[in-house]
Design an enzyme around this catalytic site. Sequence first.
Site, PDB file in Angstrom:
ATOM      1  N   CYS A   1      59.059  25.773 -15.706  1.00  0.00           N
ATOM      2  CA  CYS A   1      59.050  26.896 -14.744  1.00  0.00           C
ATOM      3  C   CYS A   1      60.464  27.326 -14.392  1.00  0.00           C
ATOM      4  CB  CYS A   1      58.307  26.497 -13.482  1.00  0.00           C
ATOM      5  SG  CYS A   1      58.468  27.732 -12.172  1.00  0.00           S
ATOM      6  N   VAL A   2      60.721  28.603 -14.506  1.00  0.00           N
ATOM      7  CA  VAL A   2      62.076  29.125 -14.279  1.00  0.00           C
ATOM      8  C   VAL A   2      62.552  28.928 -12.846  1.00  0.00           C
ATOM      9  CG1 VAL A   2      61.241  31.520 -14.004  1.00  0.00           C
ATOM     10  CG2 VAL A   2      63.624  31.094 -14.581  1.00  0.00           C
TER      11      VAL A   2
END
Lengths: 119, 131, 102
Positions: free
Chosen positions: A78-79
Amino acid sequence: MKFGILVNEGPYQHQASDSAYQFAVAALAKGHEIYRVFFYNDGVNNANKLTEPPQDDRNVTRQWSTLAAQHDIDLVVCVAASLRRGIKAEILAPGFHISGLGQLIEAGIEADRVLVFGD
Amino acid sequence: MSDTQDEGRGIPKVKRFMLVNRKAPYGTIYALEALEVVLIAAAFDQDVSLVFVDDGVYQIRKGQQTKDIGQKNFSPTYRALGDYDIEKLYVERESLEARGLAADDLLVPVQVLGAVELGALMDEQDVVFSF
Amino acid sequence: MAVLHTTNKSPMQTRDLESCLRLSRPGSGILLMEDAVYGALKETAAGTMLSKTTKDKRIYVLGPDLAARGFTPEEVVPGVEVVDYGGFVDLAVKYHHVQAWV
């Protein structure tokens, strides 16, 4: 059957990533597909190629990388969770890539089952 | 139920997604990161419901003031969920009562369900994300 | 639609298993994994509670987690089925979806 896997904890501190890995190995051995493994919360730390566990311990990050290479598994980090924790593209182990939470929802839509491994 | 009959006709699949929150806010990050998942699920036009069980009910307690712990107060976001068409918010009655709370103590309108009804709703989902 | 519930904390330490039992419906499966395997042991309050549950819910315990912690299947309360990771996969396939009580 297609499985999606969500890993919410980092390596070593918690068994979550190990359990997820063992599940993935067993599912592949039975001929199932791992549609995607999504790493969220502290789980993003699983992607850090700079980790160096003692030689007599398993290397959690390398295990995921190897499995991904052998079975063409999509390992998504997840960024937003990564940026919070300093996990950047330049320190990602092979097979991992950074993307958004939409990839988690897409896994929920496309996979037949989603399993959550967390604290 | 997933609309699998729509596959191949270009109509997006809609699944029932449930996010189950069982942890209190601020002590750990789970409440905040679960909220982010809810918003994205809604952006994908999925059938999203948000559930608060056990200490998760504290996430939506009124009157949160976080200034002195140095964290952002993200509780107003729960009130904005309606703007994203997230209207299925459920709280388990047993969890509320065990904590001496009532629906009036919560910062957003919710449906309060007993464990049996809520359990039935959990069974009807396609994907359950737990935080 | 029967659901597989997973729990991974010792019921002597957290109330995850209690909540799982309260909210899971008859016909559900419950898999005890990681530290939750302690809940399936004989002579524990949780084990006694689970042995009463086995009438309407199927209880499973992950064998590798049990062995890692020094326990054998003989030490698990009657009515609880010991599975390996392959068995875990089969359960995930068999039930409609999987809900983790993390």
